[in-house]
Write a protein that holds these residues in place. Structure first.
Motif, PDB file in Angstrom:
ATOM      1  N   THR A  32      32.551 -15.661 -13.886  1.00  0.00           N
ATOM      2  CA  THR A  32      31.487 -16.432 -13.388  1.00  0.00           C
ATOM      3  C   THR A  32      30.394 -16.431 -14.301  1.00  0.00           C
ATOM      4  OG1 THR A  32      30.721 -14.426 -12.265  1.00  0.00           O
ATOM      5  CG2 THR A  32      32.461 -15.911 -11.025  1.00  0.00           C
ATOM      6  N   ASP A  33      29.155 -16.972 -13.898  1.00  0.00           N
ATOM      7  CA  ASP A  33      27.721 -16.763 -14.828  1.00  0.00           C
ATOM      8  C   ASP A  33      27.384 -15.363 -14.971  1.00  0.00           C
ATOM      9  OD1 ASP A  33      28.003 -19.201 -14.657  1.00  0.00           O
ATOM     10  OD2 ASP A  33      26.386 -19.534 -13.100  1.00  0.00           O
ATOM     11  N   THR A  34      27.713 -14.650 -13.998  1.00  0.00           N
ATOM     12  CA  THR A  34      27.140 -13.278 -14.137  1.00  0.00           C
ATOM     13  C   THR A  34      28.295 -12.116 -14.641  1.00  0.00           C
ATOM     14  OG1 THR A  34      28.119 -13.125 -11.764  1.00  0.00           O
ATOM     15  CG2 THR A  34      25.575 -13.406 -12.387  1.00  0.00           C
ATOM     16  N   GLU A  37      34.774 -11.278 -12.083  1.00  0.00           N
ATOM     17  CA  GLU A  37      35.049 -10.967 -10.656  1.00  0.00           C
ATOM     18  C   GLU A  37      36.563 -11.198 -10.215  1.00  0.00           C
ATOM     19  OE1 GLU A  37      33.296 -13.879  -7.338  1.00  0.00           O
ATOM     20  OE2 GLU A  37      31.646 -13.140  -8.560  1.00  0.00           O
TER      21      GLU A  37
END
Ligand code: ADP
Ligand code: F6P
Length: 473
Positions: A32-34, A37
């Protein structure tokens, strides 16, 4: 070195004596962007096995859903997860190719034409070897290993060669095809030999087990005694073990205030229709989504159903999107949804709400609880756990189930409104019978299906299989 560490870890924890081997881990690694996960993996296999393994503190060997090197082993819900690496080329040839463009369509009555390529078979063999090696490294001495599904049919024999100390079970979640179809498969003997490496080979239906025993005789000359054949002095047993779900988990979920409130909110967001028809599937051509849409469109155009008092919600989880059959299916489904909405929708009130997304368990539970009719119309399906989830969710005895005769679940959920999905009139009639059903008659049907399901949940499935395997559940 890493391998030694893994072996040591498993052996140190004496309680971990049960190993599941499946193409996928119960969680997928998602970027993901962060950062990275972990998300629950799609499909019925994880739905069936995750609660059982979480209860056992077991070991799970599988792929984490992305190309590249395997992450280090880690733990989720008490399960020790051991990722197996797949390269981009393994994904193309083993997963998208041999597993999902050859075996998947062939085993599902060839409803799409299977493709045969020698380099796919070679990749399948190579990846199965990798899974067998990974399992060899982590399985404690004398443990029970349960290999899952059509992607790993060669693993039982490969593992037996490496580890004769193990009890090996194999379970096929999808249909095992009739002999005439199976005989088309290049490398057919290798598959049967691969499965015969297990002590117990489980199928969804008795017919699957019969087909397998018949092929063992036809291709390898093995003589059967009851449900067993003798192979190199070992006895291999076949049997039917219809897979199921964690009924208690679904019941607990639908009893929460949040899920009940969300179910009501869904109906309100849809304009409080008189009839809400629901479909929940992986976007797969075996699920009969197009046939269901055609039936719905005809009912609208004949005036047997009207909008906006009737609404269809179709949730279709993205699946195997790079495989041509699936890309074509998506185009066809989306075109048909557009056509129905163009003809029968109104501003702010579409006739079909189509959601190409994956949902949380609680959102699915709320949808099940909100729906008046659950439409499960596969052209062929090993079991179909969505049908069982819907029945488990209806603790209020509300709702009706339309079910294809060609789903394994039809052998068990006999009080459903049955249809032949190859016959559009049959789907239409079953939908109308379900929609117009007398409430007390519908509640009686739901009650019988719920009683059956509570006696035949996922724990019973695993315990029946493992007891027959000789590995206590
Ligand atoms: P298959 O194994 O072929 O995918 P099943 O009906 O046996 O079919 O199992 C599908 C599982 O995936 C069920 O547990 C169902 O709840 C889950 N599922 C299906 N669609 C979605 C979705 N859109 N979001 C989340 N889970 C889904
Ligand atoms: O048996 C159905 C099944 O193929 C499982 O093996 C699998 O986990 C699930 O459907 C989802 O498919 P995929 O792993 O290809 O996304």
């Amino acid at each position: 070195m890493a391998d030694e560490r893994v072996k040591g870890e498993a052996a140190e924890d004496g309680r971990r004596t049960f190993v599941v081997v499946a193409n996928r881990l119960p969680v997928d690694e998602v970027v993901t962007d962060t950062g990275k996960e972990w998300r629950r993996s799609p499909g019925g296999l994880v739905t069936a096995l995750h609660p059982i393994l979480a209860g056992h503190r077991g070991i799970w060997v599988g792929w984490a859903g992305a190309a590249g090197p395997a992450s280090a082993p880690f733990e989720v819900d008490g399960i020790a997860l051991h990722p197996v690496a797949l390269s981009e080329s393994d994904i193309v040839n083993y997963y998208e190719g041999q597993s999902n463009s050859t075996i998947w369509p062939l085993y599902h009555d060839a409803v799409e034409t299977p493709a045969f390529h020698r380099h796919w078979r070679e990749a399948y063999r190579e990846v199965n070897r990798r899974f067998a090696d990974a399992t060899d490294r982590v399985a404690p001495p004398g443990s029970a290993v349960w290999v899952q599904d059509y992607q790993l049919q060669l693993v039982p024999a490969m593992l037996r060669e490496r580890r004769p100390d193990l009890r090996i079970g194999f379970f096929l979640h999808i249909p095992f095809p009739p002999i005439e179809l199976f005989m088309q498969l290049p490398g057919r003997e290798e598959i049967i030999r691969g499965l015969l490496g297990a002590d117990l080979v489980g199928f969804q239906t008795p017919l699957g087990a019969q087909n397998f025993l018949h092929l063992a005789h036809h291709l390898l000359g093995l003589r059967r005694r009851g449900l067993s054949v003798s192979v190199e002095g070992r006895s291999v047993r076949a049997g039917s073990f219809p897979v199921s779900i964690d009924v208690g988990e679904m019941e607990a979920l639908v009893d929460t205030i949040d899920v009940r409130a969300r179910a009501d909110e869904i109906r309100s967001e849809l304009g409080r229709p008189k009839t809400l028809i629901l479909g929940v599937d992986r976007l797969d051509y075996t699920k009969g989504i197009q046939h269901r849409l055609n039936a719905y469109r005809e009912l609208l155009s004949e005036g047997r159903l009207d909008t906006p008092e009737t609404v269809l919600v179709q949730v279709a989880t993205p699946s195997r999107e790079r495989v041509e059959h699936y890309a074509r299916l998506r185009e066809n489904v989306e075109r048909e949804v557009g056509r129905i909405n163009g003809e029968f929708g109104r501003v702010g009130a579409p006739a079909v709400h189509y959601l190409h997304q994956s949902y949380s368990r609680s959102e699915l539970a709320a949808l099940y609880r909100a729906a008046d009719v659950m439409a499960v119309t596969p052209l062929r399906d090993g079991m179909n756990l969505v049908a069982k989830e819907y029945v488990a969710a209806r603790t209020d005895l509300g709702g009706t189930l339309v079910l294809s005769e060609f789903a394994g679940a039809a052998r068990e959920l006999r009080q459903a409104y049955m249809c032949n999905p190859h016959d559009i009139n049959s789907i239409k009639d079953a939908l109308m019978r379900a929609i117009e059903a007398d409430r007390s008659e519908a509640a009686k049907r739901m009650h019988s299906m719920r009683r059956y399901l509570r006696d035949h949940d996922g724990r019973k499935w695993a315990s029946d299989f493992l007891t027959t395997l000789g590995a206590a559940a």
